[in-house]
Design a protein around this motif. Structure first.
Motif, PDB file in Angstrom:
ATOM      1  N   ASN A 213       2.089  -8.333  -3.064  1.00  0.00           N
ATOM      2  CA  ASN A 213       1.003  -7.576  -3.670  1.00  0.00           C
ATOM      3  C   ASN A 213      -0.244  -8.441  -3.825  1.00  0.00           C
ATOM      4  O   ASN A 213      -0.602  -8.836  -4.937  1.00  0.00           O
TER       5      ASN A 213
ATOM      6  N   GLY B  19      -5.381  -6.143  -2.141  1.00  0.00           N
ATOM      7  CA  GLY B  19      -4.753  -4.897  -1.725  1.00  0.00           C
ATOM      8  C   GLY B  19      -4.512  -4.779  -0.234  1.00  0.00           C
ATOM      9  O   GLY B  19      -4.231  -3.691   0.270  1.00  0.00           O
TER      10      GLY B  19
ATOM     11  N   ARG C  88       6.416  -3.488 -12.278  1.00  0.00           N
ATOM     12  CA  ARG C  88       5.770  -4.040 -11.084  1.00  0.00           C
ATOM     13  C   ARG C  88       5.016  -2.942 -10.339  1.00  0.00           C
ATOM     14  O   ARG C  88       3.872  -3.118  -9.933  1.00  0.00           O
TER      15      ARG C  88
ATOM     16  N   TYR D 108       0.679  -2.657  -9.374  1.00  0.00           N
ATOM     17  CA  TYR D 108       0.009  -2.549  -8.089  1.00  0.00           C
ATOM     18  C   TYR D 108      -0.498  -1.131  -7.834  1.00  0.00           C
ATOM     19  O   TYR D 108      -1.506  -0.946  -7.168  1.00  0.00           O
TER      20      TYR D 108
ATOM     21  N   HIS E   5       3.590  -0.118   1.015  1.00  0.00           N
ATOM     22  CA  HIS E   5       3.456  -1.524   1.398  1.00  0.00           C
ATOM     23  C   HIS E   5       3.582  -1.615   2.914  1.00  0.00           C
ATOM     24  O   HIS E   5       4.621  -1.268   3.474  1.00  0.00           O
TER      25      HIS E   5
ATOM     26  N   TRP F 294      -1.446  -2.838   1.074  1.00  0.00           N
ATOM     27  CA  TRP F 294      -1.236  -1.490   0.568  1.00  0.00           C
ATOM     28  C   TRP F 294      -2.025  -0.466   1.350  1.00  0.00           C
ATOM     29  O   TRP F 294      -3.081  -0.763   1.906  1.00  0.00           O
TER      30      TRP F 294
ATOM     31  N   HIS G 297       7.882  -4.937  -1.312  1.00  0.00           N
ATOM     32  CA  HIS G 297       7.282  -4.503  -2.571  1.00  0.00           C
ATOM     33  C   HIS G 297       6.879  -5.658  -3.476  1.00  0.00           C
ATOM     34  O   HIS G 297       6.211  -5.445  -4.483  1.00  0.00           O
TER      35      HIS G 297
END
Length: 122
Positions: free
Chosen positions: A66, A70, A23, A27, A58, A73, A63
């Motif tokens: 996503n 984006g 994962r 990302y 994040h 992030w 987490h």
């Protein structure tokens, strides 16, 4: 008393770690394509040589959130990322800047007089 199946427990932990790594790789790769390789806090720039020190943070600390654009992030260096999570831990414990009377963040602006200096220098 029930005995613990250590082999089964080891398999569960290994599977969970592998899923988390997979994962994160997904990302992380997307974030590195979307954003410039610069820490969003301190402004440190990164190259292929030190890219491993640039992390994906994040913003909502989830987490699993996503979005493809984006928007949850930001790229942070290891140090700023650790600091960001420490601030979250302290806030969760009720230790915030606003509550202890210190105010919120830095107030010094090193470029406050820059515009005037630029005009005077002409």
């Amino acid at each position: 008393m029930k005995t613990i199946d250590h082999d089964k427990l080891d398999r569960i932990v290994a599977t969970a770690r592998q899923a988390a790594d997979t994962r994160a790789e997904g990302y992380r790769e997307r974030a590195l394509k979307l954003y410039p390789w610069i820490c969003g806090r301190c402004g440190r720039e990164f190259t292929h040589a030190n890219l491993r020190e640039l992390t994906v943070h994040h913003r909502d600390h989830n987490h699993d959130n996503n979005p493809p654009d984006g928007s949850n992030w930001e790229l942070l260096c290891l140090y700023c990322h650790d600091n960001e999570h420490q601030k979250q831990i302290e806030a969760d414990r009720g230790h915030t800047d606003a509550r202890d009377g210190r105010g919120g963040g830095a107030t010094h602006n090193p470029f406050a007089g820059l515009q005037g200096l630029l005009k005077d220098g002409k």
